[in-house]
Write an enzyme that holds these catalytic residues in place. Structure first.
Site, PDB file in Angstrom:
ATOM      1  CG  HIS A 144      12.354 -42.293 -25.601  1.00  0.00           C
ATOM      2  ND1 HIS A 144      13.358 -42.625 -26.675  1.00  0.00           N
ATOM      3  CD2 HIS A 144      11.286 -42.933 -26.462  1.00  0.00           C
ATOM      4  CE1 HIS A 144      12.871 -43.219 -27.651  1.00  0.00           C
ATOM      5  NE2 HIS A 144      11.574 -43.325 -27.513  1.00  0.00           N
ATOM      6  CG  ASP A 163      16.393 -41.115 -26.776  1.00  0.00           C
ATOM      7  OD1 ASP A 163      15.713 -41.873 -25.877  1.00  0.00           O
ATOM      8  OD2 ASP A 163      15.874 -41.247 -27.874  1.00  0.00           O
ATOM      9  CB  THR A 181      14.483 -46.381 -25.034  1.00  0.00           C
ATOM     10  OG1 THR A 181      14.266 -45.914 -26.040  1.00  0.00           O
ATOM     11  CG2 THR A 181      15.484 -45.349 -24.078  1.00  0.00           C
TER      12      THR A 181
END
Length: 470
Positions: free
Chosen positions: A24, A121, A144
């Site tokens: 990530h 994220d 990701t």
């Protein structure tokens, strides 16, 4: 005044918040570099503590190379492990960030100048959205994984509603509109286990995707045209935000680590003769499987550079290489290849002229790095999104996938078969030609006037407009 002039005189201010794990963190820092190169003002928000030593070292190297990027530390609240329903250190890292997300509000509000965009994220969507909506800041995720996997993620709420959220009655295939079906055997295994932490996060966040301003994915049309078209054409799910293909996010100079012995050894090998074997930063294999891989490498007859990993988290790696691989096998491999049990500079290795193939778990960063260098892949998915990514590898022509090997640790694949498949990959002229074509498409995307630059200019124009309207 042109957009370029406007950017230089009033650069957009963008904050980025990666989550736990190198898989990530790496694309976030590469994206940060691209934003800096396009004259953005960048703030990187770093969570403390990190899960692995590799993460903290990577962040330090990044700030040394880019002192113009501001750092803001995000101190996480202690996590009650008994309430998290997981033992995976990286998933626990996700959960610690989610439960601390309310602390972001004063942190983001205090940034100066005010933010044009906040990129965070994928594992934080449902926790961050209430914070970001209150602050009225355009919000994006960096997904990701592949666009193919994002299609599955986006469609997941529709898919689960048809089966009343019961994994036991999931269909044998997931029919995603506009795309090839995803077989049940390719679904991340943890999604088929009720009430685990990963499934909980995945479900909560996939429901909230429509509340995002946009989605960044480290991919490009030459690798995933079909998925990108389906997502941006409104076929996958109504109300999805725009998906921006910002890849390939290439390896950056600050990522280089000392690997002189490996490069020196590669320098001595013929062009295209070495198979590189690595299963990423968080895949720990059983000792039995590790030893079968060693036997397979010997049986393949190919030169090899093999990265062995025994533990999920690098801080726990204590045993030496001979204990993990076995003294006898190490002796048999002498003179045939190089075996290491340390962090390696994968970008440097894949770029080397001696490397002609890559045995990979198909973590998405590894796939894009192989595509960037035109190195064919023998896909061996171990967990998570990796079978869906392996489909991309196979369909794009970048590599081959042996479906019968299943998920990692489902079965111990024997050395003889591993050796046969490695030899097949290394001898295939078709694979080399197809992988070279994918490489050329990736390079085109990053050239002046390429799709990646056009995407960034479109984004910056949107940010400038949205800032005027706030």
């Amino acid at each position: 005044m042109s957009i370029s002039d406007a950017l230089q005189s009033h650069p957009p201010h963008v904050a980025l918040l990666p989550s736990a794990g190198m898989g990530h963190l790496t694309p976030f820092l590469r994206l940060a570099v691209q934003l800096v190169r396009h004259h953005c003002r960048v703030t990187l928000i770093t969570a403390h503590p990190t899960v692995s030593l590799a993460e903290s070292q990577f962040i330090s190297r990044f700030f040394s190379a880019f002192p113009q990027v501001s750092q803001v530390q995000f101190h996480l609240l202690p996590l009650d492990l008994s309430s998290a329903n997981s033992t995976d250190p990286f998933f626990l890292g996700f959960e610690a960030m989610r439960r601390s997300a309310h602390l972001l509000s004063p942190l983001l509000a205090s940034l100066s100048p005010p933010l044009h965009a906040f990129i965070y994220d994928v594992s934080l969507i449902s926790s961050v959205i209430p914070v970001i909506e209150a602050l009225n800041i355009p919000n994006y995720i960096l997904f990701t994984s592949s666009a193919r996997m994002f299609s599955f993620f986006s469609y997941f709420p529709t898919f689960t509603s048809k089966s009343n959220d019961d994994p036991a009655v999931f269909d044998d295939v997931v029919e995603i509109p506009g795309l090839m079906p995803v077989p049940k055997s390719s679904i991340p295994p943890l999604l088929l286990i009720p009430n685990n932490l990963f499934a909980k996060i995945f479900k909560e966040d996939s429901y909230k995707v429509a509340k995002l301003t946009g989605v960044f994915i480290n991919t490009f049309e030459g690798l995933e045209a079909e998925s990108l078209e389906a997502l941006n054409g409104g076929k996958v799910r109504e109300g999805l935000p725009s998906v921006f293909a910002v890849g390939p996010l290439a390896v950056c100079e600050f990522e280089r680590v000392e690997c002189g012995d490996q490069l020196k050894w590669l320098d001595e090998q013929p062009v295209g003769s070495v198979v590189y074997v690595s299963f990423g930063s968080r895949t720990a294999m059983s000792r039995d499987q590790i030893r079968e891989i060693g036997n397979g490498l010997i049986k393949s007859g190919c030169r090899f550079l093999w990265v062995v990993k025994d533990k999920k988290v690098d801080k726990e790696e204590e045993e030496g290489l001979e204990n993990v691989v076995g003294h006898e096998l190490m002796e048999r491999m002498k003179g045939k290849g190089l075996v290491v049990k340390t962090w390696v500079d994968q970008g440097e290795i894949l770029a080397h002229r001696a490397v002609g193939g890559f045995v990979s778990h198909c973590g998405w960063n590894s796939v894009v790095e192989a595509a960037w260098h035109g190195v064919p892949i023998l896909a061996w998915p171990q967990h998570g999104d990796q079978k869906i990514n392996a489909e991309v590898v196979e369909r794009s022509g970048l590599g081959m996938w042996v479906r019968s090997w299943g998920w990692g640790e489902q079965v111990v694949v024997k050395g003889e078969e591993i050796g046969e498949r490695i030899r097949e990959m290394m001898e295939s002229k078709l694979l080399r030609r197809e992988a070279a074509g994918v490489k050329e498409e990736g390079r085109k995307a990053l050239r002046d006037g390429g799709s990646c630059g056009i995407t960034f200019m479109r984004l910056f124009e949107e940010w400038q407009m949205s800032n005027r309207s706030i």
